[in-house]
Design an enzyme around this catalytic site. Structure first.
Site, PDB file in Angstrom:
ATOM      1  NE  ARG A 269      47.566  14.317 -20.093  1.00 40.15           N
ATOM      2  CZ  ARG A 269      46.253  14.215 -19.923  1.00 40.15           C
ATOM      3  NH1 ARG A 269      45.435  14.639 -20.864  1.00 40.15           N
ATOM      4  NH2 ARG A 269      45.774  13.687 -18.832  1.00 40.15           N
TER       5      ARG A 269
ATOM      6  CD  GLU B 214      41.619  15.343 -23.425  1.00 35.65           C
ATOM      7  OE1 GLU B 214      41.321  14.172 -23.105  1.00 35.65           O
ATOM      8  OE2 GLU B 214      40.991  16.341 -23.032  1.00 35.65           O
TER       9      GLU B 214
ATOM     10  CB  SER C 173      39.095  19.375 -24.029  1.00 33.00           C
ATOM     11  OG  SER C 173      37.819  18.827 -24.186  1.00 33.00           O
TER      12      SER C 173
ATOM     13  NE  ARG D 275      44.762  10.204 -15.409  1.00 32.54           N
ATOM     14  CZ  ARG D 275      43.723  10.638 -16.121  1.00 32.54           C
ATOM     15  NH1 ARG D 275      42.965  11.600 -15.658  1.00 32.54           N
ATOM     16  NH2 ARG D 275      43.444  10.088 -17.274  1.00 32.54           N
TER      17      ARG D 275
ATOM     18  NE  ARG E  97      41.122  19.644 -14.450  1.00 35.53           N
ATOM     19  CZ  ARG E  97      40.881  19.599 -15.754  1.00 35.53           C
ATOM     20  NH1 ARG E  97      40.903  18.437 -16.378  1.00 35.53           N
ATOM     21  NH2 ARG E  97      40.595  20.703 -16.413  1.00 35.53           N
TER      22      ARG E  97
END
Length: 422
Positions: A390, A348, A351, A276, A261
């Site tokens: 994470r 997070e 999802s 991130r 990403r």
RNA sequence: GGAGGGGUGGGUGAGUGGCCGAAACCAACGGUUUGCUAAACCGUCGUAGGGGUUAAACCUCUACCGAGAGUUCGAAUCUCUCCCCCUCCGCCA
């Protein structure tokens, strides 16, 4: 994309849904106008084609009888030109309509709370408690550095910022988590795929990365390919353009892939350590189910992901995303967040989303009802189980000792081959 | 990368300008027959988009033979471009 018939027959429902997502429903009007235009052109064109077909038969018959057909042929030449003109016009309208349809988001499920921002998301479940630690817990980036298990500096040298190198027990821990997640998914009935890491534009459009999130993907320009931002893309496209027998549903697939990403525009905050990065590992679950079952499947997937965190003994909570925080293609979404004791905040790690038939329509992925009858679109869902960085961050922070070592959770021992790092 | 062959309905596979949305066979589904199973026989058997019908059933039109463009009154069939697959050669983990 949405069903054009639904839009045609219940535009107000769609407008209301778009508004709940905080988007402008004005595009619905454009769709309705283009749709009307399209049907008019269709009818004109098809009437001429019908005439062309019957006259062509007559020409064949006349020639068979050795009659002169030049007058009819001359007339048909004009008709053929008119058909070509109308087809061209129709093509323009349909292309435009398709572009607009891709810009209309999926609409939220009735159980999704109204809201504008992440602050409106609802915590609907929580599990675990922070460990009792009688010293100041370090953030994971300090542990990574002192233990020498992730090398950010050399990753930057090799590639660039946001491409960490896992080293020694760090690499081993990463691989252990991947295997653990995959084994758990298999135990829950998921079939494992090891898919390509690059996809073409059709696949990226099928799942909604294109045209919506083009800037988020790395592009391979010479070959018009995209590096996968998530396994969702290759896995959901596995059955693209196919019609499955109803008895084969639900299709439950899982896959480990690295995820690439660009994270364009996210500078500064929340980027320390593993919070991130541009390349990370993730195990993804994908479901393709009967339309009547998709919300049950959503809960089942959520349960799968929660079990992983419980077995790792990580404190977490579950958020039900509000209408304004839903993705473009989603009708309902849960986020799972773990507690980072070293950073004192939630991270997070999963999802889980239902797309209903929105992706399936783009993908042209249908099922044939068991009792016969017309094929219908399946519902697709996906969920992380889980995103690694994470999880690693929270796991290291939560299991650190005063000496700066890390105790490995017991479920991972058979995968890591060691019980302590440091 | 070089040379050649090929992409037709769920599958196999026929079809080289009009009677082809497409033979035949297999599979599937429904039925008849049969003590049961099997076999045999009969029938049904693509998708999408319009229009008609309050709606469904149904009727009707249009499109689709890898994709796109072209020739023609008319294209699965002829021409061009692209994509994909197969075989052989070269290179290579």
């Amino acid at each position: 994309m949405l069903d054009i018939k639904l839009l045609r027959e219940h535009p107000d429902v769609i407008r209301a849904g778009i508004a709940r997502k905080g988007e402008d429903p004005v595009k619905v009007n454009e769709v309705l106008a283009l749709d009307e235009q399209r049907r008019q052109l269709l009818q004109q064109g098809e009437a001429l084609k019908s005439r062309k077909n019957t006259v062509s038969q007559q020409v064949a018959a006349m020639k068979a009888r050795k009659e002169d057909a030049t007058a009819v042929i001359a007339e048909m030449r004009l008709v053929a030109e008119e058909i070509k003109r109308l087809d061209g016009e129709l093509r323009t309208v349909e292309d435009h309509l398709h572009v607009i349809m891709l810009q209309i988001p999926n609409i939220p499920h009735a159980s999704v709370p109204d809201g504008r921002t992440p602050a409106d998301n609802k915590e609907i479940a929580a599990w675990g408690a922070p460990p009792v630690i009688d010293f100041a817990p370090k953030p994971h980036w300090e542990l990574l550095e002192s233990l020498g298990i992730v090398d950010f500096v050399r990753g930057t040298k090799i590639t660039g910022a946001g491409f960490p190198v896992f080293v020694g027990k760090g690499a081993r821990l990463e691989r252990a988590l991947i295997n653990f997640f995959l084994d758990e998914a298999a135990a829950n009935g998921y079939t494992e795929l090891l898919p390509p890491l690059m996809v073409n534009a059709a696949s990226a459009t099928g799942t909604g990365q294109l045209p919506d999130k083009e800037g988020q993907m790395y592009v391979v320009p010479g070959d018009a390919l995209y590096l996968v931002p998530t396994a969702e893309v290759p896995v959901t496209n596995f059955y693209r353009d196919e019609t499955l027998q109803e008895a084969r549903l639900p299709v439950k697939l899982c896959a480990y892939t690295p995820c690439f990403r660009r994270e364009a525009g996210s500078y500064g905050k929340d980027v320390r350590g593993l919070n991130r990065v541009h390349q990370f590992d993730k195990v993804e679950l994908v479901n393709m189910v009967h339309p009547g079952n998709s919300y049950d499947a959503l809960e089942e997937m959520r349960s799968c992901s929660e079990q992983l965190l419980r077995k790792l003994k990580l404190q977490y909570h579950v958020l039900l995303m509000c209408s304004g925080d839903l993705g473009f293609t989603q009708t309902k979404k849960y986020d799972l967040e773990v507690w980072s004791i070293g950073q004192q905040k939630w991270l997070e790690v999963s999802s889980i989303s239902n797309f209903e038939s929105y992706q399936a329509r783009r993908l042209n992925l249908r099922y044939r009802p068991g009792g016969g009858g017309k094929p219908e679109f399946v519902h697709t869902l996906n969920g992380s189980a889980l995103a690694l960085p994470r999880v690693v961050a929270a796991l290291l922070e939560q299991n650190q000792t005063p000496e700066g070592k890390v105790i490995v959770p017991s479920v991972l021992h058979k995968y890591t081959g060691f019980e302590i790092i440091g």
